[in-house]
Design a protein around this motif. Structure first.
Motif, PDB file in Angstrom:
ATOM      1  N   ARG A 158       0.812  -1.231   0.000  1.00 49.85           N
ATOM      2  CA  ARG A 158       0.000   0.000   0.000  1.00 49.85           C
ATOM      3  C   ARG A 158       0.842   1.276   0.000  1.00 49.85           C
ATOM      4  NH1 ARG A 158      -4.086  -1.719   4.190  1.00 49.85           N
ATOM      5  NH2 ARG A 158      -5.025   0.296   3.768  1.00 49.85           N
ATOM      6  N   HIS A 159       2.116   1.217   0.428  1.00 50.48           N
ATOM      7  CA  HIS A 159       2.957   2.417   0.387  1.00 50.48           C
ATOM      8  C   HIS A 159       3.525   2.636  -1.021  1.00 50.48           C
ATOM      9  CE1 HIS A 159       5.680  -0.956   1.381  1.00 50.48           C
ATOM     10  NE2 HIS A 159       6.468  -0.349   0.500  1.00 50.48           N
ATOM     11  N   ALA A 160       3.493   1.591  -1.856  1.00 49.42           N
ATOM     12  CA  ALA A 160       4.082   1.683  -3.192  1.00 49.42           C
ATOM     13  C   ALA A 160       3.030   2.129  -4.209  1.00 49.42           C
ATOM     14  CB  ALA A 160       4.670   0.332  -3.581  1.00 49.42           C
ATOM     15  N   ALA A 161       3.387   2.087  -5.481  1.00 47.40           N
ATOM     16  CA  ALA A 161       2.479   2.615  -6.499  1.00 47.40           C
ATOM     17  C   ALA A 161       2.323   1.638  -7.654  1.00 47.40           C
ATOM     18  CB  ALA A 161       2.998   3.968  -6.997  1.00 47.40           C
ATOM     19  N   ARG A 162       2.300   0.328  -7.334  1.00 44.75           N
ATOM     20  CA  ARG A 162       2.213  -0.643  -8.417  1.00 44.75           C
ATOM     21  C   ARG A 162       0.904  -1.422  -8.384  1.00 44.75           C
ATOM     22  NH1 ARG A 162       8.160  -3.149  -9.550  1.00 44.75           N
ATOM     23  NH2 ARG A 162       7.120  -3.661 -11.507  1.00 44.75           N
ATOM     24  N   SER A 163      -0.088  -0.898  -7.643  1.00 49.97           N
ATOM     25  CA  SER A 163      -1.278  -1.730  -7.410  1.00 49.97           C
ATOM     26  C   SER A 163      -2.047  -2.046  -8.691  1.00 49.97           C
ATOM     27  CB  SER A 163      -2.184  -1.085  -6.367  1.00 49.97           C
ATOM     28  OG  SER A 163      -2.408   0.253  -6.669  1.00 49.97           O
ATOM     29  N   LEU A 164      -2.130  -1.086  -9.624  1.00 48.34           N
ATOM     30  CA  LEU A 164      -2.886  -1.370 -10.848  1.00 48.34           C
ATOM     31  C   LEU A 164      -2.196  -2.475 -11.652  1.00 48.34           C
ATOM     32  CD1 LEU A 164      -5.216  -0.853 -12.758  1.00 48.34           C
ATOM     33  CD2 LEU A 164      -3.924   1.036 -13.774  1.00 48.34           C
ATOM     34  N   GLU A 165      -0.864  -2.362 -11.709  1.00 47.29           N
ATOM     35  CA  GLU A 165      -0.080  -3.378 -12.414  1.00 47.29           C
ATOM     36  C   GLU A 165      -0.272  -4.768 -11.784  1.00 47.29           C
ATOM     37  OE1 GLU A 165       4.726  -3.652 -13.348  1.00 47.29           O
ATOM     38  OE2 GLU A 165       3.923  -2.109 -12.028  1.00 47.29           O
ATOM     39  N   ILE A 166      -0.303  -4.829 -10.467  1.00 46.81           N
ATOM     40  CA  ILE A 166      -0.465  -6.121  -9.772  1.00 46.81           C
ATOM     41  C   ILE A 166      -1.902  -6.629  -9.938  1.00 46.81           C
ATOM     42  CG2 ILE A 166      -0.255  -7.333  -7.547  1.00 46.81           C
ATOM     43  CD1 ILE A 166       2.426  -6.332  -8.783  1.00 46.81           C
ATOM     44  N   ALA A 167      -2.845  -5.710  -9.946  1.00 42.32           N
ATOM     45  CA  ALA A 167      -4.240  -6.121 -10.170  1.00 42.32           C
ATOM     46  C   ALA A 167      -4.377  -6.718 -11.574  1.00 42.32           C
ATOM     47  CB  ALA A 167      -5.175  -4.928  -9.992  1.00 42.32           C
ATOM     48  N   GLU A 168      -3.717  -6.095 -12.541  1.00 44.83           N
ATOM     49  CA  GLU A 168      -3.766  -6.624 -13.917  1.00 44.83           C
ATOM     50  C   GLU A 168      -3.109  -8.003 -13.986  1.00 44.83           C
ATOM     51  OE1 GLU A 168      -3.910  -2.299 -16.252  1.00 44.83           O
ATOM     52  OE2 GLU A 168      -1.974  -3.308 -15.953  1.00 44.83           O
ATOM     53  N   LEU A 169      -2.024  -8.146 -13.231  1.00 47.34           N
ATOM     54  CA  LEU A 169      -1.332  -9.437 -13.176  1.00 47.34           C
ATOM     55  C   LEU A 169      -2.259 -10.509 -12.588  1.00 47.34           C
ATOM     56  CD1 LEU A 169       1.645 -10.641 -13.488  1.00 47.34           C
ATOM     57  CD2 LEU A 169       1.901 -10.156 -11.035  1.00 47.34           C
ATOM     58  N   ALA A 170      -2.934 -10.163 -11.502  1.00 38.26           N
ATOM     59  CA  ALA A 170      -3.869 -11.113 -10.867  1.00 38.26           C
ATOM     60  C   ALA A 170      -4.954 -11.497 -11.864  1.00 38.26           C
ATOM     61  CB  ALA A 170      -4.481 -10.501  -9.610  1.00 38.26           C
ATOM     62  N   ASN A 171      -5.405 -10.527 -12.620  1.00 35.16           N
ATOM     63  CA  ASN A 171      -6.477 -10.798 -13.587  1.00 35.16           C
ATOM     64  C   ASN A 171      -5.993 -11.706 -14.722  1.00 35.16           C
ATOM     65  OD1 ASN A 171      -9.288 -10.132 -14.021  1.00 35.16           O
ATOM     66  ND2 ASN A 171      -8.570  -9.234 -15.959  1.00 35.16           N
ATOM     67  N   ARG A 172      -4.737 -11.511 -15.143  1.00 36.75           N
ATOM     68  CA  ARG A 172      -4.196 -12.359 -16.219  1.00 36.75           C
ATOM     69  C   ARG A 172      -4.053 -13.809 -15.773  1.00 36.75           C
ATOM     70  NH1 ARG A 172      -0.730  -8.336 -17.312  1.00 36.75           N
ATOM     71  NH2 ARG A 172       1.211  -9.351 -16.666  1.00 36.75           N
ATOM     72  N   TYR A 173      -3.767 -14.005 -14.494  1.00 38.56           N
ATOM     73  CA  TYR A 173      -3.536 -15.368 -13.997  1.00 38.56           C
ATOM     74  C   TYR A 173      -4.762 -15.943 -13.285  1.00 38.56           C
ATOM     75  CZ  TYR A 173       1.359 -15.391 -15.290  1.00 38.56           C
ATOM     76  OH  TYR A 173       2.530 -15.401 -16.008  1.00 38.56           O
ATOM     77  N   ARG A 174      -5.933 -15.356 -13.517  1.00 42.78           N
ATOM     78  CA  ARG A 174      -7.112 -15.797 -12.755  1.00 42.78           C
ATOM     79  C   ARG A 174      -7.513 -17.225 -13.092  1.00 42.78           C
ATOM     80  NH1 ARG A 174     -11.890 -11.811 -14.280  1.00 42.78           N
ATOM     81  NH2 ARG A 174     -12.922 -13.040 -12.680  1.00 42.78           N
ATOM     82  N   ASP A 175      -7.187 -17.706 -14.290  1.00 38.86           N
ATOM     83  CA  ASP A 175      -7.527 -19.089 -14.624  1.00 38.86           C
ATOM     84  C   ASP A 175      -6.350 -20.022 -14.402  1.00 38.86           C
ATOM     85  OD1 ASP A 175     -10.176 -18.534 -15.344  1.00 38.86           O
ATOM     86  OD2 ASP A 175      -9.480 -17.711 -17.264  1.00 38.86           O
ATOM     87  N   SER A 176      -5.263 -19.491 -13.868  1.00 39.56           N
ATOM     88  CA  SER A 176      -4.137 -20.377 -13.561  1.00 39.56           C
ATOM     89  C   SER A 176      -3.598 -20.085 -12.169  1.00 39.56           C
ATOM     90  CB  SER A 176      -3.034 -20.272 -14.614  1.00 39.56           C
ATOM     91  OG  SER A 176      -3.162 -19.109 -15.373  1.00 39.56           O
ATOM     92  N   GLY A 177      -4.401 -20.396 -11.201  1.00 34.91           N
ATOM     93  CA  GLY A 177      -3.891 -20.458  -9.830  1.00 34.91           C
ATOM     94  C   GLY A 177      -4.053 -19.223  -8.967  1.00 34.91           C
ATOM     95  N   VAL A 178      -4.360 -18.058  -9.582  1.00 33.70           N
ATOM     96  CA  VAL A 178      -4.509 -16.841  -8.776  1.00 33.70           C
ATOM     97  C   VAL A 178      -6.007 -16.563  -8.590  1.00 33.70           C
ATOM     98  CG1 VAL A 178      -4.114 -14.351  -8.692  1.00 33.70           C
ATOM     99  CG2 VAL A 178      -2.306 -15.878  -9.527  1.00 33.70           C
ATOM    100  N   VAL A 179      -6.459 -16.518  -7.352  1.00 34.77           N
ATOM    101  CA  VAL A 179      -7.903 -16.395  -7.131  1.00 34.77           C
ATOM    102  C   VAL A 179      -8.343 -14.984  -6.740  1.00 34.77           C
ATOM    103  CG1 VAL A 179      -8.160 -18.852  -6.590  1.00 34.77           C
ATOM    104  CG2 VAL A 179      -7.776 -17.224  -4.729  1.00 34.77           C
ATOM    105  N   GLY A 180      -7.386 -14.076  -6.495  1.00 31.09           N
ATOM    106  CA  GLY A 180      -7.812 -12.728  -6.118  1.00 31.09           C
ATOM    107  C   GLY A 180      -6.634 -11.805  -5.828  1.00 31.09           C
TER     108      GLY A 180
END
Ligand SMILES: O=c1[nH]cnc2c1ncn2[C@@H]1O[C@H](CO)[C@@H](O)[C@H]1O
Ligand SMILES: [Zn+2]
Length: 371
Positions: A158-180
């Motif tokens: 939360r102190h950093a500024a990469r949350s959108l990038e990480i959210a996009e990453l989570a979304n890309r891997y949603r069908d391969s092991g990442v649930v949220g």
């Protein structure tokens, strides 16, 4: 007739009972011996001890500081040794194995990919190494007679500024092991609304996220997490107690926010031992989990950081059983709550509840008949 004493679980029954954990940090759950091995293999020289037992105690004591910020400083050493694919895979495999050996049947384990790039890995390599480790751990657990499913939650700091990038990453891997997705780190000064774009992106994608809120900071953080960011669950959320008044005669009055959280069945990922260490709560007996359960909030029990808190799911339940006289019925209630709140599809959650959790508790509850 059911008797309370008969249903009070023994330590062994608590361990064998099917359990579900939704809030467990990968970088907070390493075996001390693995930290020592990985430090040696990767030339990490900053460990406070080279002996596994001493190092384990050091983590527990250093984390026992009464402040979230100081608690979080100890992660420098675990994150420090998790900078290669081999290290990430090993830590993830052992995590799945350890949870399974403790009777956990379903786990959502979180970590922040952005903290594992110091050795030159890409975000994708980090996610894939951890996923491979979870699969390997599930396999090894099965060979040892334990069934577990592990899903990953990707955390942004939360102190950093990469949350959108990480959210996009989570979304890309949603069908391969990442649930949220999740945000973590120091809470005071870093409100969840700093990361609105990440949350709005995930909502547009019909994806799921939880937010660490209401741990070191109170109601405003919970309010933002739910009403501005749209969190599906609250990481901790224990300070919701500040919006609940209990009068001397025992009458309870919920404020608007507490009522909303209960009415909407928003899951609280409570982590009792972690709260004692960061000073959020004074003792197990004073932990709001007792009242929140009585009031039928959607309460779940979690480990947070098994290494720093010297805990396991079984140990969390042992403390609760001892403090609040909980029986297998309450353990089952917490476990079903957690399974209902998981980020995997509805049909899988229902099958876990009907075909794994309920039969597991039924069998434990019948043991007294055959003593
Ligand atoms: O209880 C907690 N509150 C807030 N942040 C935490 C807590 N436990 C761990 N982390 C943070 O989450 C990162 C990713 O797993 C960890 O590195 C730690 O900094
Ligand atoms: Zn946490």
């Amino acid at each position: 007739m059911k008797s309370q004493t008969i249903h009070t679980p023994t330590a062994d029954q608590i361990r064998r009972a099917p359990k579900v954990v939704l809030h467990d940090h990968l970088d907070g759950g390493l075996r001390p011996g693995t930290v020592v091995d990985l430090a040696r293999e990767n030339g990490y020289r900053a460990l406070p001890h080279g002996d596994a037992d001493k190092l384990g105690s050091w983590f527990r004591e250093a984390a026992d500081s009464g402040s979230l910020e100081r608690y979080l400083e100890t992660f420098a050493h675990t994150v420090g040794v998790m900078q290669t694919e081999d290290a990430l895979r090993r830590v993830a495999a052992e995590c799945a194995e350890d949870l399974a050996a403790d009777g956990v049947v379903y786990a959502e384990v979180r970590y922040a990919p952005e903290q594992h790039l110091e050795g030159g890995l890409t975000l994708e390599q980090v996610v894939e190494a951890v996923n491979a480790g979870f699969r390997e751990g599930e396999r090894r657990a099965k060979e040892n007679g334990h069934r577990i499913r592990v899903g990953a939650l990707l955390t942004a700091m939360r102190h950093a500024a990469r949350s959108l990038e990480i959210a996009e990453l989570a979304n890309r891997y949603r069908d391969s092991g990442v649930v949220g997705f999740d945000i973590a780190g120091a809470e005071a000064g870093y409100p969840p609304t700093r990361h609105l774009d990440a949350f709005e992106f995930l909502k547009r994608e019909n994806n799921h996220f939880t937010i660490h809120a209401g741990e070191a900071f109170g109601l405003p953080s919970i309010w933002q997490a739910i009403q501005w960011c749209g969190a599906d669950r609250l990481g901790h959320g224990v300070r919701i107690i500040d919006d609940i008044e209990v009068a001397d005669d025992g009458t309870v009055k919920l404020g608007r926010l507490a009522a909303y959280v209960r009415d909407k069945r928003i899951p609280l990922e409570l982590c009792p031992t972690s709260n004692l260490q960061t000073g959020a709560v004074g003792s197990y007996a004073d932990h709001p989990i007792g009242l929140l359960r009585k009031l039928h909030f959607r309460v779940t029990v979690n480990t947070d950081n098994r290494l720093m808190s010297g805990t396991t799911m079984s140990r969390e339940f042992e403390h609760l059983v001892e403090t609040f006289d909980y029986t297998l019925d309450e353990m089952q209630w917490f476990t079903v709550n957690a399974m209902k709140s998981a980020f995997i599809p509805f049909d899988e959650r229902v099958a876990m509840i009907d075909d794994v959790i309920k039969p597991g508790y039924a069998s434990l509850k019948a043991e007294w008949l055959f003593r």
